[in-house]
Write a protein that holds these residues in place. Structure first.
Motif, PDB file in Angstrom:
ATOM      1  N   MET A  16     -18.558 -20.998 -44.574  1.00 18.71           N
ATOM      2  CA  MET A  16     -19.878 -21.113 -45.194  1.00 18.71           C
ATOM      3  C   MET A  16     -20.201 -22.581 -45.479  1.00 18.71           C
ATOM      4  SD  MET A  16     -21.035 -17.980 -45.467  1.00 18.71           S
ATOM      5  CE  MET A  16     -22.277 -17.902 -46.746  1.00 18.71           C
ATOM      6  N   PHE A  17     -21.492 -22.888 -45.411  1.00 20.24           N
ATOM      7  CA  PHE A  17     -21.987 -24.229 -45.721  1.00 20.24           C
ATOM      8  C   PHE A  17     -22.990 -24.125 -46.877  1.00 20.24           C
ATOM      9  CE2 PHE A  17     -20.949 -24.343 -41.196  1.00 20.24           C
ATOM     10  CZ  PHE A  17     -20.171 -25.495 -41.105  1.00 20.24           C
ATOM     11  N   ALA A  18     -23.134 -25.211 -47.598  1.00 20.21           N
ATOM     12  CA  ALA A  18     -24.139 -25.280 -48.661  1.00 20.21           C
ATOM     13  C   ALA A  18     -24.933 -26.560 -48.495  1.00 20.21           C
ATOM     14  CB  ALA A  18     -23.478 -25.236 -50.035  1.00 20.21           C
ATOM     15  N   LEU A  19     -26.211 -26.493 -48.818  1.00 12.70           N
ATOM     16  CA  LEU A  19     -27.048 -27.687 -48.882  1.00 12.70           C
ATOM     17  C   LEU A  19     -27.561 -27.811 -50.307  1.00 12.70           C
ATOM     18  CD1 LEU A  19     -28.542 -30.078 -47.614  1.00 12.70           C
ATOM     19  CD2 LEU A  19     -30.467 -28.543 -47.204  1.00 12.70           C
ATOM     20  N   VAL A  20     -27.246 -28.936 -50.921  1.00 13.86           N
ATOM     21  CA  VAL A  20     -27.697 -29.218 -52.280  1.00 13.86           C
ATOM     22  C   VAL A  20     -28.787 -30.280 -52.195  1.00 13.86           C
ATOM     23  CG1 VAL A  20     -26.992 -29.852 -54.607  1.00 13.86           C
ATOM     24  CG2 VAL A  20     -25.346 -28.766 -53.057  1.00 13.86           C
ATOM     25  N   ASP A  21     -29.945 -29.968 -52.737  1.00 18.41           N
ATOM     26  CA  ASP A  21     -31.114 -30.843 -52.616  1.00 18.41           C
ATOM     27  C   ASP A  21     -31.748 -31.026 -53.988  1.00 18.41           C
ATOM     28  OD1 ASP A  21     -33.289 -32.263 -51.725  1.00 18.41           O
ATOM     29  OD2 ASP A  21     -34.376 -30.515 -50.982  1.00 18.41           O
ATOM     30  N   ALA A  22     -31.984 -32.283 -54.377  1.00 14.01           N
ATOM     31  CA  ALA A  22     -32.637 -32.553 -55.659  1.00 14.01           C
ATOM     32  C   ALA A  22     -34.126 -32.241 -55.564  1.00 14.01           C
ATOM     33  CB  ALA A  22     -32.423 -34.006 -56.067  1.00 14.01           C
ATOM     34  N   ASN A  23     -34.679 -31.724 -56.624  1.00 15.36           N
ATOM     35  CA  ASN A  23     -36.102 -31.376 -56.660  1.00 15.36           C
ATOM     36  C   ASN A  23     -36.929 -32.624 -56.974  1.00 15.36           C
ATOM     37  OD1 ASN A  23     -35.085 -28.796 -56.408  1.00 15.36           O
ATOM     38  ND2 ASN A  23     -35.384 -28.269 -58.562  1.00 15.36           N
ATOM     39  N   SER A  24     -37.829 -32.988 -56.043  1.00 16.12           N
ATOM     40  CA  SER A  24     -38.700 -34.169 -56.245  1.00 16.12           C
ATOM     41  C   SER A  24     -37.874 -35.323 -56.806  1.00 16.12           C
ATOM     42  CB  SER A  24     -39.856 -33.834 -57.188  1.00 16.12           C
ATOM     43  OG  SER A  24     -40.616 -32.761 -56.713  1.00 16.12           O
ATOM     44  N   PHE A  25     -36.878 -35.761 -56.021  1.00  8.02           N
ATOM     45  CA  PHE A  25     -35.841 -36.632 -56.543  1.00  8.02           C
ATOM     46  C   PHE A  25     -36.385 -37.889 -57.218  1.00  8.02           C
ATOM     47  CE2 PHE A  25     -32.872 -40.211 -55.816  1.00  8.02           C
ATOM     48  CZ  PHE A  25     -31.882 -39.832 -56.702  1.00  8.02           C
ATOM     49  N   TYR A  26     -37.293 -38.610 -56.565  1.00  7.14           N
ATOM     50  CA  TYR A  26     -37.798 -39.843 -57.169  1.00  7.14           C
ATOM     51  C   TYR A  26     -38.444 -39.568 -58.526  1.00  7.14           C
ATOM     52  CZ  TYR A  26     -37.141 -42.579 -52.845  1.00  7.14           C
ATOM     53  OH  TYR A  26     -36.608 -43.243 -51.764  1.00  7.14           O
ATOM     54  N   CYS A  27     -39.244 -38.504 -58.580  1.00  3.77           N
ATOM     55  CA  CYS A  27     -39.918 -38.167 -59.842  1.00  3.77           C
ATOM     56  C   CYS A  27     -38.898 -37.709 -60.894  1.00  3.77           C
ATOM     57  CB  CYS A  27     -40.957 -37.080 -59.610  1.00  3.77           C
ATOM     58  SG  CYS A  27     -42.273 -37.558 -58.466  1.00  3.77           S
ATOM     59  N   SER A  28     -37.918 -36.913 -60.459  1.00  4.53           N
ATOM     60  CA  SER A  28     -36.893 -36.446 -61.399  1.00  4.53           C
ATOM     61  C   SER A  28     -36.059 -37.601 -61.927  1.00  4.53           C
ATOM     62  CB  SER A  28     -35.987 -35.419 -60.709  1.00  4.53           C
ATOM     63  OG  SER A  28     -36.715 -34.272 -60.331  1.00  4.53           O
ATOM     64  N   ALA A  29     -35.779 -38.593 -61.056  1.00  2.88           N
ATOM     65  CA  ALA A  29     -35.020 -39.766 -61.485  1.00  2.88           C
ATOM     66  C   ALA A  29     -35.786 -40.549 -62.545  1.00  2.88           C
ATOM     67  CB  ALA A  29     -34.707 -40.654 -60.282  1.00  2.88           C
ATOM     68  N   GLU A  30     -37.098 -40.617 -62.409  1.00  6.77           N
ATOM     69  CA  GLU A  30     -37.909 -41.318 -63.406  1.00  6.77           C
ATOM     70  C   GLU A  30     -37.874 -40.599 -64.757  1.00  6.77           C
ATOM     71  OE1 GLU A  30     -39.299 -44.147 -63.223  1.00  6.77           O
ATOM     72  OE2 GLU A  30     -39.407 -44.614 -61.080  1.00  6.77           O
ATOM     73  N   GLN A  31     -37.627 -39.289 -64.742  1.00  7.99           N
ATOM     74  CA  GLN A  31     -37.643 -38.512 -65.975  1.00  7.99           C
ATOM     75  C   GLN A  31     -36.291 -38.459 -66.683  1.00  7.99           C
ATOM     76  OE1 GLN A  31     -39.141 -34.980 -63.955  1.00  7.99           O
ATOM     77  NE2 GLN A  31     -41.076 -35.129 -65.062  1.00  7.99           N
ATOM     78  N   GLY A  64     -19.735 -33.466 -54.940  1.00  7.84           N
ATOM     79  CA  GLY A  64     -18.530 -33.496 -54.122  1.00  7.84           C
ATOM     80  C   GLY A  64     -17.337 -32.788 -54.733  1.00  7.84           C
ATOM     81  N   ARG A  65     -17.358 -32.554 -56.036  1.00  6.20           N
ATOM     82  CA  ARG A  65     -16.232 -31.877 -56.696  1.00  6.20           C
ATOM     83  C   ARG A  65     -16.194 -30.386 -56.389  1.00  6.20           C
ATOM     84  NH1 ARG A  65     -17.846 -34.470 -61.896  1.00  6.20           N
ATOM     85  NH2 ARG A  65     -18.206 -32.340 -62.650  1.00  6.20           N
ATOM     86  N   PHE A  66     -17.256 -29.836 -55.814  1.00  8.14           N
ATOM     87  CA  PHE A  66     -17.366 -28.386 -55.662  1.00  8.14           C
ATOM     88  C   PHE A  66     -17.000 -27.896 -54.269  1.00  8.14           C
ATOM     89  CE2 PHE A  66     -19.564 -29.148 -59.536  1.00  8.14           C
ATOM     90  CZ  PHE A  66     -19.458 -27.985 -60.275  1.00  8.14           C
ATOM     91  N   ALA A  67     -16.516 -28.772 -53.401  1.00  2.58           N
ATOM     92  CA  ALA A  67     -16.082 -28.344 -52.061  1.00  2.58           C
ATOM     93  C   ALA A  67     -15.131 -29.398 -51.503  1.00  2.58           C
ATOM     94  CB  ALA A  67     -17.278 -28.161 -51.135  1.00  2.58           C
ATOM     95  N   PRO A  68     -14.238 -29.010 -50.590  1.00  2.00           N
ATOM     96  CA  PRO A  68     -13.294 -29.977 -50.025  1.00  2.00           C
ATOM     97  C   PRO A  68     -13.932 -30.956 -49.051  1.00  2.00           C
ATOM     98  CG  PRO A  68     -13.013 -27.832 -48.994  1.00  2.00           C
ATOM     99  CD  PRO A  68     -13.982 -27.638 -50.109  1.00  2.00           C
ATOM    100  N   LEU A 127     -22.235 -29.313 -48.029  1.00  2.00           N
ATOM    101  CA  LEU A 127     -20.860 -28.996 -48.412  1.00  2.00           C
ATOM    102  C   LEU A 127     -20.316 -27.966 -47.439  1.00  2.00           C
ATOM    103  CD1 LEU A 127     -21.234 -28.559 -52.298  1.00  2.00           C
ATOM    104  CD2 LEU A 127     -20.463 -30.602 -51.083  1.00  2.00           C
ATOM    105  N   SER A 128     -19.017 -28.056 -47.170  1.00  4.51           N
ATOM    106  CA  SER A 128     -18.351 -27.069 -46.327  1.00  4.51           C
ATOM    107  C   SER A 128     -17.218 -26.417 -47.119  1.00  4.51           C
ATOM    108  CB  SER A 128     -17.790 -27.730 -45.065  1.00  4.51           C
ATOM    109  OG  SER A 128     -16.995 -26.808 -44.340  1.00  4.51           O
ATOM    110  N   PHE A 129     -17.176 -25.091 -47.060  1.00  3.70           N
ATOM    111  CA  PHE A 129     -16.138 -24.340 -47.773  1.00  3.70           C
ATOM    112  C   PHE A 129     -15.077 -23.785 -46.826  1.00  3.70           C
ATOM    113  CE2 PHE A 129     -20.132 -23.739 -50.220  1.00  3.70           C
ATOM    114  CZ  PHE A 129     -19.763 -24.417 -51.368  1.00  3.70           C
ATOM    115  N   HIS A 130     -15.027 -24.287 -45.590  1.00  2.00           N
ATOM    116  CA  HIS A 130     -14.131 -23.717 -44.584  1.00  2.00           C
ATOM    117  C   HIS A 130     -12.659 -23.995 -44.869  1.00  2.00           C
ATOM    118  CE1 HIS A 130     -17.780 -23.688 -41.702  1.00  2.00           C
ATOM    119  NE2 HIS A 130     -17.587 -22.489 -42.208  1.00  2.00           N
TER     120      HIS A 130
END
Length: 417
Positions: free
Chosen positions: A1-16, A89-93, A105-108
């Motif tokens: 299994m693979f996972a994709l982690v994506d920040a929501n509106s990253f630039y705007c969230s970083a400002e907040q 990165g702590r949540f998968a090898p 992330l890869s959980f293989h």
């Protein structure tokens, strides 16, 4: 299994992150020189602010709707991205950082995780607790399905930021509600061609014959269809190839009309390009320097000069000296320079360069090691070549710049008790 982690509106969230009073309010971030809207959070979009619109066209609308406007704070975004990726990165090898706000992330190569949904929720909580950045997580048996799951986690109600496509029923449910243009790797022109053929959803595309679609489109289309059906066809490169050319360019916030200002601007970009060159362990044989006014000016002008080094080098002082010597050939009285840049071309691996028995290699490797070490430890441009100037007038216009909370001593948040 693979996972994709994506920040929501990253630039705007970083400002907040360091402005909790901005959370829940409309925020937009502008491009270089405060030109266009490059990021808008959900509240800003609901207020009618469109991405990639020139700011002067939406300024009045922002003032009426109470939209918070920020200039691009790349120093803050880069540092917060690094911190976020370390937590993820702590949540998968295995981890592959895809962009400033996306990570695969890869959980293989790990033990079976009893509940991937709970694992993904724990990841979201950890990123929020340690970085105060909201993320969505999509999990699938292929990279393309992980992307699709992430889209569902972010856009389709009911998933609450996490979507796991680990069974056929869930896969069909998500793909049937996903526009074909939202599939990873499907561009605007291909989307138009597919829709003319009656293929409007991701599920409809997944049910096409891969071999036939390859003949009509490309092998990438075949891979995408197979991946949508759970067959692994794509991966990420463990080792990235070195860049063959390195450029540093910028449009000016204030037009340059003096030769010394032009020299300072070009020398600054020489330092940026040289640092990137050393970072990938390469040396440069040929240098290109260019400068010009805007193509929208009444009389567009552009000037370019080439310099070839007698021996390949990566030393900032040597490259800056060569750039400085070329400035008189680029400067013309009356030209209001708008865009300048430095390019390092004909690169080679620094470990495989053949030394010259009769000529010493230019530059000082020990000095550059100390130079880079200080900048990595104390922040970008903690030390720099004096040729780029101390207080440049031509810097990028950033009228709405927020503090660089994590990379500049003077901008550290102060807490009063």
């Amino acid at each position: 299994m693979f996972a994709l982690v994506d920040a929501n509106s990253f630039y705007c969230s970083a400002e907040q992150v360091f402005r909790p009073d901005w959370r829940g309010k409309p925020v937009i971030v502008l491009s270089n020189n405060d030109g266009c809207v490059v990021a808008a959070n959900r509240q800003a979009k609901e207020a009618g602010i469109e991405k990639f619109k020139p700011y002067f066209q939406v300024r009045q609308q922002c003032e009426q709707k109470g939209v918070i406007v920020c200039s691009s704070n790349y120093e803050l975004y880069g540092d917060l991205s690094d911190r976020m990726m370390q937590v993820i990165g702590r949540f998968a090898p295995e981890q592959h950082i895809y962009s400033i706000d996306e990570s695969f992330l890869s959980f293989h190569r790990c033990r079976a995780i009893p509940n991937l949904s709970d694992h993904a929720q724990a990841l979201r909580r950890a990123v929020w607790k340690e970085c105060r950045l909201p993320v969505c997580v999509g999990v699938g048996t292929t990279l393309t399905l992980a992307k699709a799951a992430n889209h569902a986690a972010k856009k389709i109600s009911g998933y609450k930021g996490v979507c796991v496509l680990d069974n056929e029923q869930e896969r069909v449910a998500v793909l049937s509600r996903m526009d074909v243009g939202d599939i990873w790797g499907i561009g605007r022109r291909i989307t138009e061609r597919l829709k003319r053929q009656g293929i409007n959803t991701a599920l409809q595309l997944s049910r096409q014959v891969p071999a036939l679609m390859r003949r009509e489109f490309s092998i990438e289309m075949e891979r995408t269809i197979r991946e949508l059906n759970g067959e692994v066809c794509k991966g990420w490169d463990v080792a990235r190839a070195d860049k063959q050319q390195i450029f540093s360019t910028r449009s000016m916030g204030e037009r340059i009309v003096e030769e010394e200002c032009l020299r300072q601007a070009l020398c600054k970009h020489a330092g940026i390009a040289a640092a990137k060159l050393r970072e990938q362990g390469s040396v440069c044989s040929t240098l290109m320097v260019f400068a010009g006014n805007s193509p929208n000016d009444d009389s567009p002008k552009s000037f370019k000069q080439i310099h070839r080094f007698a021996f390949p080098c990566d030393d900032t002082a040597v490259i800056t000296s060569a750039v400085s010597a070329l400035v008189p050939y680029l400067f013309r009285e009356g030209v209001r320079y708008y865009k300048v840049g430095v390019g390092l071309i004909e690169l080679a691996n620094g470990k495989h360069v053949q030394p010259d028995m009769f000529n010493s290699q230019p530059g000082n490797a020990k000095l550059m090691k100390a130079f880079d070490g200080l900048n990595q430890r104390y922040g970008s441009e903690a030390i720099f070549m004096a040729a780029q100037g101390i207080s440049p007038k031509w810097g990028m216009r950033r009228e709405f710049l927020s503090p660089q909370y994590t990379t500049r001593w003077g901008d550290l948040p102060v807490i009063s008790c």
